[in-house]
Design a protein around this motif. Structure first.
Motif, PDB file in Angstrom:
ATOM      1  N   GLY A 296       0.985  -1.233   0.000  1.00 28.87           N
ATOM      2  CA  GLY A 296      -0.078   0.046   0.135  1.00 28.87           C
ATOM      3  C   GLY A 296       0.816   1.254  -0.013  1.00 28.87           C
ATOM      4  O   GLY A 296       0.210   2.360  -0.227  1.00 28.87           O
ATOM      5  N   VAL A 297       2.200   1.056   0.373  1.00 28.67           N
ATOM      6  CA  VAL A 297       3.085   2.380   0.257  1.00 28.67           C
ATOM      7  C   VAL A 297       3.441   2.605  -1.064  1.00 28.67           C
ATOM      8  O   VAL A 297       4.068   1.797  -1.719  1.00 28.67           O
ATOM      9  CB  VAL A 297       4.023   2.176   1.170  1.00 28.67           C
ATOM     10  N   PRO A 298       3.468   3.954  -1.645  1.00 27.71           N
ATOM     11  CA  PRO A 298       4.021   4.298  -2.934  1.00 27.71           C
ATOM     12  C   PRO A 298       5.393   4.059  -2.761  1.00 27.71           C
ATOM     13  O   PRO A 298       6.202   4.529  -2.074  1.00 27.71           O
ATOM     14  CB  PRO A 298       3.507   5.680  -3.115  1.00 27.71           C
ATOM     15  N   GLY A 340       9.806  10.018  -8.112  1.00 26.82           N
ATOM     16  CA  GLY A 340       8.519  10.222  -9.046  1.00 26.82           C
ATOM     17  C   GLY A 340       7.706   8.929  -9.407  1.00 26.82           C
ATOM     18  O   GLY A 340       6.821   8.930  -9.978  1.00 26.82           O
ATOM     19  N   ASP A 341       8.182   7.729  -8.786  1.00 29.55           N
ATOM     20  CA  ASP A 341       7.357   6.344  -8.973  1.00 29.55           C
ATOM     21  C   ASP A 341       6.336   6.173  -7.827  1.00 29.55           C
ATOM     22  O   ASP A 341       6.357   6.260  -6.787  1.00 29.55           O
ATOM     23  CB  ASP A 341       8.283   5.245  -8.766  1.00 29.55           C
ATOM     24  N   GLU A 342       5.085   6.382  -8.368  1.00 31.18           N
ATOM     25  CA  GLU A 342       3.830   6.197  -7.531  1.00 31.18           C
ATOM     26  C   GLU A 342       3.399   4.792  -7.601  1.00 31.18           C
ATOM     27  O   GLU A 342       2.288   4.543  -6.898  1.00 31.18           O
ATOM     28  CB  GLU A 342       2.638   7.191  -8.186  1.00 31.18           C
ATOM     29  N   PRO A 347       2.478  -7.338  -2.009  1.00 31.51           N
ATOM     30  CA  PRO A 347       3.259  -8.378  -1.607  1.00 31.51           C
ATOM     31  C   PRO A 347       3.862  -9.291  -2.952  1.00 31.51           C
ATOM     32  O   PRO A 347       3.035  -9.537  -3.892  1.00 31.51           O
ATOM     33  CB  PRO A 347       2.414  -9.345  -0.907  1.00 31.51           C
ATOM     34  N   GLY A 348       4.778  -9.686  -2.746  1.00 27.92           N
ATOM     35  CA  GLY A 348       5.692 -10.315  -3.919  1.00 27.92           C
ATOM     36  C   GLY A 348       6.292  -9.578  -4.779  1.00 27.92           C
ATOM     37  O   GLY A 348       7.068 -10.022  -5.868  1.00 27.92           O
ATOM     38  N   MET A 349       6.611  -8.178  -4.610  1.00 28.15           N
ATOM     39  CA  MET A 349       7.213  -7.388  -5.486  1.00 28.15           C
ATOM     40  C   MET A 349       8.805  -7.529  -4.827  1.00 28.15           C
ATOM     41  O   MET A 349       9.192  -7.579  -3.851  1.00 28.15           O
ATOM     42  CB  MET A 349       6.870  -5.911  -5.553  1.00 28.15           C
TER      43      MET A 349
END
Length: 394
Positions: A296-298, A340-342, A347-349
């Motif tokens: 859930g965190v950008p 700049g990555d939103e 999970p799994g990244m």
């Protein structure tokens, strides 16, 4: 042009695999009838067939009935590995390719033939980052359909790894740790960077042969020292280590095509007070990032957590890259711990965590760990020591 269909081995599964179905749904949602997939990492992800392509391209024609287009010499290999049952081959055994054509043209001829045979009406998508201008121009000249460039239709689902992918990355991390230990021990005064690299690579490959004999493994090591450490992507040479050198070690292995990353900053015999201070700031920044990681965190917030530590210490101008990058089939892939990555973490990244400080005349300081996002935070997959006392050698 020689064109024949290679029969794939019988399989128990029916229809497309989950990966193919997921991407095909995105293709249809984009208003496209088919997608021409030509990026090697993406063709491997979709089919399970990983080729050494050289000048002969591999293409997935992604429709409701996907087809794998490959050079003829890869037919037997693809029959064993490919999840796509329909395999079509092209030959380029004539000098300069049959009829004087480049293999790219032969692959695209067969791609067009497949689309015609399936009575595709269009529009057709193609990977904007995976097709050369020559390939695009050839399609425009010979294909009767509307062509639309696409981005990230395959890369987006690749961001979340399944259990099989995670296992391969874990194996790579274990091998990287082994290589790191060997390289740190070898980092003595007078040792050349390339000699240390050779020892690390050999150690990782020997360990791979012992622990994972059925896997295809490639090792990658990049120790750099002294003034070269202020250049984040400098290349090892015959430079010999000297007392007081800062050394950045980077080890990793690709296991069945999936990468890992492990980096540590060490000191040869001694470290100055200034170097110690910069090292400690880097370590605090590298600890702040995993603490911020959870679903859930950008991604930008993780970068912010690490960058704030370095900026508050007064060294923001010397942190010249992002905090981390996705790791998988590509060594650098989506998403990125960047300002700049939103992208919202799931999970799994799998990503690296590698904030760095690079001060000319003093040295470069960077640790990197491979992490996987979990249901309630993250798991760090590389565990080689990070504290100063463990990393002064010689």
């Amino acid at each position: 042009m020689a064109n024949r269909e290679a029969s794939a081995p019988a399989r128990n599964d029916a229809g497309m695999t989950d990966r193919l179905e997921t991407v095909y749904r995105s293709v249809r949602d984009a208003g496209l009838e088919a997608l021409i997939v030509s990026t090697p990492a993406n063709t491997y992800y979709l089919t399970g067939f990983r080729a050494v392509t050289y000048s002969r391209p591999v293409v997935v024609v992604l429709t409701a009935s996907p087809v794998l287009v490959i050079p003829e010499l890869e037919a037997a290999h693809a029959q064993v590995r490919s999840r796509v049952r329909d395999i079509r081959t092209y030959a380029d055994t004539g000098l300069g390719g049959l009829a004087g054509k480049h293999p790219l043209h032969l692959a695209l001829d067969l791609t067009i033939e497949v689309l015609r045979s399936q009575e595709v009406r269009g529009p057709i998508g193609f990977e904007a980052g995976g097709l050369t201008f020559e390939g695009y121009a050839y399609l425009r000249e010979h294909a009767p359909w509307e062509l639309q460039p696409t981005r990230r239709l395959v890369e987006a689902p690749r961001m979340v790894k399944d259990p099989g992918e995670l296992e391969l990355i874990r194996r790579g991390c274990l091998l990287a740790e082994h290589g790191m230990a060997v390289e740190v021990d070898a980092s003595q005064v007078g040792a050349a960077e390339v000699a240390i690299m050779a020892e690390g690579n050999a150690a990782m490959l020997r360990e791979a042969a012992r622990r994972f004999p059925d896997d295809e493994v490639a090792a990658s090591s990049r120790p750099v020292s002294g003034e070269k450490t202020v250049l984040p992507h400098s290349i090892p040479s015959g430079r010999q280590l000297r007392p007081g050198d800062v050394v950045i070690h980077g080890t990793g292995c690709a296991v069945n095509g999936y990468y890992s990353e492990d980096e540590r900053t060490i000191f040869v015999e001694k470290a100055t007070a200034e170097q110690r201070g910069l090292f400690e700031v880097m370590v605090r920044a590298q600890q702040a990032a995993p603490a911020a990681i959870r679903p859930g965190v950008p991604c930008r917030e993780v970068d912010r957590a690490a960058r704030a530590v370095i900026e508050e210490a007064g060294f923001g101008a010397f942190f010249i890259h992002r905090t981390g990058h996705g790791i998988g089939i590509d060594y650098h892939e989506l998403p990125f711990f960047a300002p700049g990555d939103e992208t919202v973490l799931q999970p799994g990244m799998v990503l690296s965590v590698e904030p760095g400080i690079y001060v000319p005349g003093v040295g470069g300081f960077r640790h990197s760990d491979t992490i996987v996002v979990t249901e309630d935070g993250c798991e760090v997959l590389t565990h080689y020591p990070k504290d100063l006392d463990s990393l002064i050698v010689g």
